[in-house]
Design an enzyme around this catalytic site. Structure first.
Site, PDB file in Angstrom:
ATOM      1  N   VAL A  21      -7.224   1.354   3.155  1.00  0.00           N
ATOM      2  CA  VAL A  21      -6.488   0.186   2.622  1.00  0.00           C
ATOM      3  C   VAL A  21      -5.358  -0.217   3.579  1.00  0.00           C
ATOM      4  O   VAL A  21      -5.140  -1.410   3.828  1.00  0.00           O
ATOM      5  CB  VAL A  21      -5.965   0.493   1.204  1.00  0.00           C
ATOM      6  CG1 VAL A  21      -5.113  -0.654   0.686  1.00  0.00           C
ATOM      7  CG2 VAL A  21      -7.142   0.748   0.254  1.00  0.00           C
ATOM      8  N   GLY A  22      -4.653   0.772   4.124  1.00  0.00           N
ATOM      9  CA  GLY A  22      -3.567   0.468   5.071  1.00  0.00           C
ATOM     10  C   GLY A  22      -4.109  -0.282   6.281  1.00  0.00           C
ATOM     11  O   GLY A  22      -3.554  -1.298   6.706  1.00  0.00           O
ATOM     12  N   LYS A  51       0.887  -1.170   0.000  1.00  0.00           N
ATOM     13  CA  LYS A  51       0.000   0.000   0.000  1.00  0.00           C
ATOM     14  C   LYS A  51       0.923   1.217   0.000  1.00  0.00           C
ATOM     15  O   LYS A  51       1.420   1.637   1.034  1.00  0.00           O
ATOM     16  CB  LYS A  51      -0.888  -0.018   1.253  1.00  0.00           C
ATOM     17  CG  LYS A  51      -2.161   0.784   1.175  1.00  0.00           C
ATOM     18  CD  LYS A  51      -2.003   2.255   0.911  1.00  0.00           C
ATOM     19  CE  LYS A  51      -1.633   3.075   2.115  1.00  0.00           C
ATOM     20  NZ  LYS A  51      -1.416   4.516   1.722  1.00  0.00           N
ATOM     21  N   GLU A  75      10.127   1.364  10.293  1.00  0.00           N
ATOM     22  CA  GLU A  75      11.209   2.330  10.085  1.00  0.00           C
ATOM     23  C   GLU A  75      10.563   3.709  10.149  1.00  0.00           C
ATOM     24  O   GLU A  75       9.802   4.075   9.252  1.00  0.00           O
ATOM     25  CB  GLU A  75      11.885   2.040   8.729  1.00  0.00           C
ATOM     26  CG  GLU A  75      13.227   2.708   8.596  1.00  0.00           C
ATOM     27  CD  GLU A  75      13.104   4.088   8.005  1.00  0.00           C
ATOM     28  OE1 GLU A  75      13.196   5.064   8.797  1.00  0.00           O
ATOM     29  OE2 GLU A  75      12.903   4.213   6.800  1.00  0.00           O
ATOM     30  N   GLU A  81      10.095  15.736  15.115  1.00  0.00           N
ATOM     31  CA  GLU A  81      10.530  15.667  13.719  1.00  0.00           C
ATOM     32  C   GLU A  81       9.733  16.680  12.891  1.00  0.00           C
ATOM     33  O   GLU A  81       8.500  16.626  12.857  1.00  0.00           O
ATOM     34  CB  GLU A  81      10.299  14.248  13.181  1.00  0.00           C
ATOM     35  CG  GLU A  81      10.888  14.070  11.801  1.00  0.00           C
ATOM     36  CD  GLU A  81      10.747  12.636  11.294  1.00  0.00           C
ATOM     37  OE1 GLU A  81       9.649  12.086  11.355  1.00  0.00           O
ATOM     38  OE2 GLU A  81      11.761  12.083  10.833  1.00  0.00           O
ATOM     39  N   GLY A  89      -4.406   5.426   3.942  1.00  0.00           N
ATOM     40  CA  GLY A  89      -3.917   4.688   5.111  1.00  0.00           C
ATOM     41  C   GLY A  89      -5.063   4.143   5.952  1.00  0.00           C
ATOM     42  O   GLY A  89      -5.118   2.941   6.243  1.00  0.00           O
ATOM     43  N   PRO A  90      -5.981   5.029   6.345  1.00  0.00           N
ATOM     44  CA  PRO A  90      -7.063   4.556   7.224  1.00  0.00           C
ATOM     45  C   PRO A  90      -7.961   3.494   6.572  1.00  0.00           C
ATOM     46  O   PRO A  90      -8.584   2.714   7.277  1.00  0.00           O
ATOM     47  CB  PRO A  90      -7.863   5.837   7.514  1.00  0.00           C
ATOM     48  CG  PRO A  90      -6.859   6.937   7.343  1.00  0.00           C
ATOM     49  CD  PRO A  90      -5.942   6.495   6.243  1.00  0.00           C
ATOM     50  N   CYS A 146      13.833  10.932   6.992  1.00  0.00           N
ATOM     51  CA  CYS A 146      13.834  10.473   8.381  1.00  0.00           C
ATOM     52  C   CYS A 146      15.246  10.531   8.953  1.00  0.00           C
ATOM     53  O   CYS A 146      15.426  10.661  10.151  1.00  0.00           O
ATOM     54  CB  CYS A 146      13.254   9.078   8.473  1.00  0.00           C
ATOM     55  SG  CYS A 146      13.912   7.954   7.242  1.00  0.00           S
TER      56      CYS A 146
HETATM   57  P1  ADP Z   1       3.413  10.810   6.067  1.00  0.00           P
HETATM   58  O1  ADP Z   1       3.138  12.003   6.901  1.00  0.00           O
HETATM   59  O2  ADP Z   1       4.802  10.646   5.622  1.00  0.00           O
HETATM   60  O3  ADP Z   1       2.399  10.558   4.995  1.00  0.00           O
HETATM   61  P2  ADP Z   1       2.297   8.567   7.424  1.00  0.00           P
HETATM   62  O4  ADP Z   1       2.923   7.738   8.466  1.00  0.00           O
HETATM   63  O5  ADP Z   1       0.986   9.201   7.728  1.00  0.00           O
HETATM   64  O6  ADP Z   1       3.380   9.627   7.089  1.00  0.00           O
HETATM   65  O7  ADP Z   1       2.137   7.755   6.063  1.00  0.00           O
HETATM   66  C1  ADP Z   1       2.999   6.728   5.653  1.00  0.00           C
HETATM   67  C2  ADP Z   1       2.154   5.625   5.033  1.00  0.00           C
HETATM   68  O8  ADP Z   1       1.303   5.100   6.049  1.00  0.00           O
HETATM   69  C3  ADP Z   1       1.228   6.106   3.915  1.00  0.00           C
HETATM   70  O9  ADP Z   1       1.163   5.109   2.919  1.00  0.00           O
HETATM   71  C4  ADP Z   1      -0.100   6.248   4.635  1.00  0.00           C
HETATM   72  O10 ADP Z   1      -1.222   6.140   3.772  1.00  0.00           O
HETATM   73  C5  ADP Z   1      -0.037   5.080   5.605  1.00  0.00           C
HETATM   74  N1  ADP Z   1      -0.920   5.199   6.772  1.00  0.00           N
HETATM   75  C6  ADP Z   1      -1.309   6.322   7.399  1.00  0.00           C
HETATM   76  N2  ADP Z   1      -2.159   6.032   8.396  1.00  0.00           N
HETATM   77  C7  ADP Z   1      -2.315   4.683   8.420  1.00  0.00           C
HETATM   78  C8  ADP Z   1      -3.090   3.759   9.208  1.00  0.00           C
HETATM   79  N3  ADP Z   1      -3.878   4.173  10.173  1.00  0.00           N
HETATM   80  N4  ADP Z   1      -2.991   2.445   8.931  1.00  0.00           N
HETATM   81  C9  ADP Z   1      -2.189   2.007   7.942  1.00  0.00           C
HETATM   82  N5  ADP Z   1      -1.476   2.825   7.154  1.00  0.00           N
HETATM   83  C10 ADP Z   1      -1.532   4.147   7.374  1.00  0.00           C
END
Ligand code: ADP
Length: 474
Positions: free
Chosen positions: A205-206, A169, A244, A378, A202-203, A278
């Site tokens: 598919v993640g 994803k 990471e 950060e 993220g919310p 990072c």
């Molecule tokens: P950034 O600010 O760099 O986007 P995130 O940690 O929010 O940092 O995003 C990194 C990845 O994590 C993206 O692919 C994002 O869609 C995904 N992501 C964000 N929130 C969630 C979540 N609750 N569950 C799974 N994946 C997520």
């Protein structure tokens, strides 16, 4: 305009079930350059099912077969380099030197993993037992926008090297880059279902990926807050995790440092990837005895760094990735002033002459204490804090006084002395005197910078688990 309306499942580009669209932008111009049709939880389920079907055959592959796949992936990336550079230039807008490095590094990730597989002991003995290092099953990967190619490649390389299959994803705002990379990777002819990629949020598919019972391991690169949500979600099904995350990396300038060499390195470690890294060295620790001299040099050289779009090869700092992130970085520049730090250079707003694009001014604060939020959180932009220290022990104490522990930098005229200091630092990597990127070194962090390590045998260890066979004595 590019309209990305396919995801990659079971070896083919397919139309997602999800039908929500998101606009894509060029951060250097703010122009809309395309759209992406987002997948949803149903697409994710289909992708995981494909990866699950492909797993038994992938788990049985020999070293030689995995190495051959990795070499084909490397070659496919090399063959598509020009397209990759063009996509990253348009959709990410980073300086040309950084894009060139990123694309070359994407190919190298597969090469390095092939070498790691070659030397890795999958079959071992412990006592009189035969131990085999086995892949865990379907791997779920979640990647961010700040190095889209490199993170996708790294996670795929670990899956192939370990004999796993993967569902990725990626960051939804990097959909053009993902599509161009997938078009390259498709040419490598991996067995169907080994690689699956679902664009989505993220919310949605993640989260579906982290909760899916058929996913054995989540490999995530991103923010610490998202990692916390992922960790909680992974708990119920006891998923393995490789995380990471963020950093607030110290750059220790020792009192014997040659400033001609040290100041440019300190600045480029801090402003690497326009500060959206990072590993950025965002806290510069300077000896109080030379503070005035060093800050004067930092100001002089920072103001020489060119900010702008990637078309100009002299540019060293590009735009931030999106409008919301630009606002967030601005809020930290305001916060630093409210906290009582002194603006050495930079500040709020856009650099002169750049009225369009999410460009921030390269900003350096002095009179920073390590307790200020700008020194602890950060920022992920071109904003650096200079912190004075009294002696070497004080420098080490300040460097280690952080919630993070991803990377550190030491600068000295005496390499042995720098290495001695490095041995006291709590960081996944310590870079001495601007040493170049080592693609074989383990990568990952202590504390809230993550869990586990990527790259080489360290990375494979995290993707594998031992099975011991105990035989009766003869
Ligand atoms: P950034 O600010 O760099 O986007 P995130 O940690 O929010 O940092 O995003 C990194 C990845 O994590 C993206 O692919 C994002 O869609 C995904 N992501 C964000 N929130 C969630 C979540 N609750 N569950 C799974 N994946 C997520």
């Amino acid at each position: 305009m590019r309209n990305i309306d396919r995801i990659y499942i079971d070896g083919a580009f397919v139309t997602p079930h999800g039908n929500r669209c998101l606009d894509l932008f060029n951060p250097a111009t703010e122009a809309k350059i395309g759209t992406v049709r987002l997948g949803d939880a149903e697409d994710l389920r289909i992708a995981v099912a494909a990866a699950k079907r492909a797993f038994p055959a992938m788990a049985r592959t020999s070293k030689a077969e995995r190495i051959a796949m990795l070499h084909r992936l490397r070659d496919a990336v090399k063959a598509g380099s020009a397209d990759l550079v063009a996509a990253m230039t348009e959709e990410y807008g980073a300086p040309a030197y950084f894009i060139a490095f990123s694309v070359q590094n994407t190919a190298s990730v597969f090469e390095v993993m092939a070498a790691s597989v070659e030397s890795y002991a999958f079959e071992r003995t412990a006592g009189s037992s035969a131990v085999t290092m086995l892949p865990l099953g379907v791997v779920g990967a979640i990647t961010p926008w700040n190095s889209n190619f490199g993170f996708i490649a790294t996670k795929l390389a670990h899956a192939i090297g370990s004999g796993s299959t993967i569902v990725i994803k990626p960051a939804e705002q990097s959909a053009i880059q993902t599509q161009v990379l997938l078009e390259c990777l498709h040419e490598a002819g991996l067995p169907r279902g080994v690689l699956n990629v679902v664009n989505g949020t993220g919310p949605e598919v993640g989260a579906a990926l982290t909760a899916h019972p058929d996913v054995a391991l989540i490999t995530f690169t991103g923010s610490t807050p998202a990692a916390r949500i992922i960790q909680r979600s992974a708990l119920d099904t006891m998923k393995r995790l490789v995380l990471e995350l963020g950093g607030k990396s110290p750059t220790i300038v020792l009192d014997d440092a040659d400033l001609d060499a040290a100041v440019p390195v300190a600045l480029m470690s801090g402003f690497a990837n326009s500060g959206q890294a990072c590993v950025a060295g965002s806290r510069i620790l300077v000896p109080r005895s030379r503070e005035a001299e060093i800050t004067a040099r930092l100001k002089l050289e920072a103001e020489r760094l060119r900010v702008g779009a990637p078309a100009d090869p002299e540019v060293r700092i590009g735009p931030l990735a999106n409008a919301a992130h630009w606002e967030r970085v601005q809020s930290y520049i305001r916060l630093g002033q409210e906290e009582g730090a002194t603006l050495l250079t930079g500040g709020e707003g856009r650099p002169q002459g750049l009225d369009k694009g999410w460009f921030a001014k390269p900003t350096i604060f002095t009179d920073v204490t390590n307790t200020m939020r700008i020194a602890r959180e950060e920022i992920f932009g071109p904003v650096l804090s200079v912190i004075a220290y009294d002696d070497e022990d004080d420098a080490v104490a300040i460097a280690n006084d952080s919630d993070f522990g991803l990377q550190a930098y030491v600068l000295s005229s005496d390499e042995d002395r720098a290495i001695r200091v490095a041995r006291h630092l709590v960081a996944g990597r310590v870079v001495i005197n601007g040493a170049p990127h080592d693609p074989h070194a383990p990568f990952g962090g202590f504390r809230r910078s993550g869990l586990g390590r990527e790259i080489g045998a360290y990375g494979l260890d995290a993707f594998l688990e031992p099975r011991a066979i105990l035989k009766p004595a003869r």
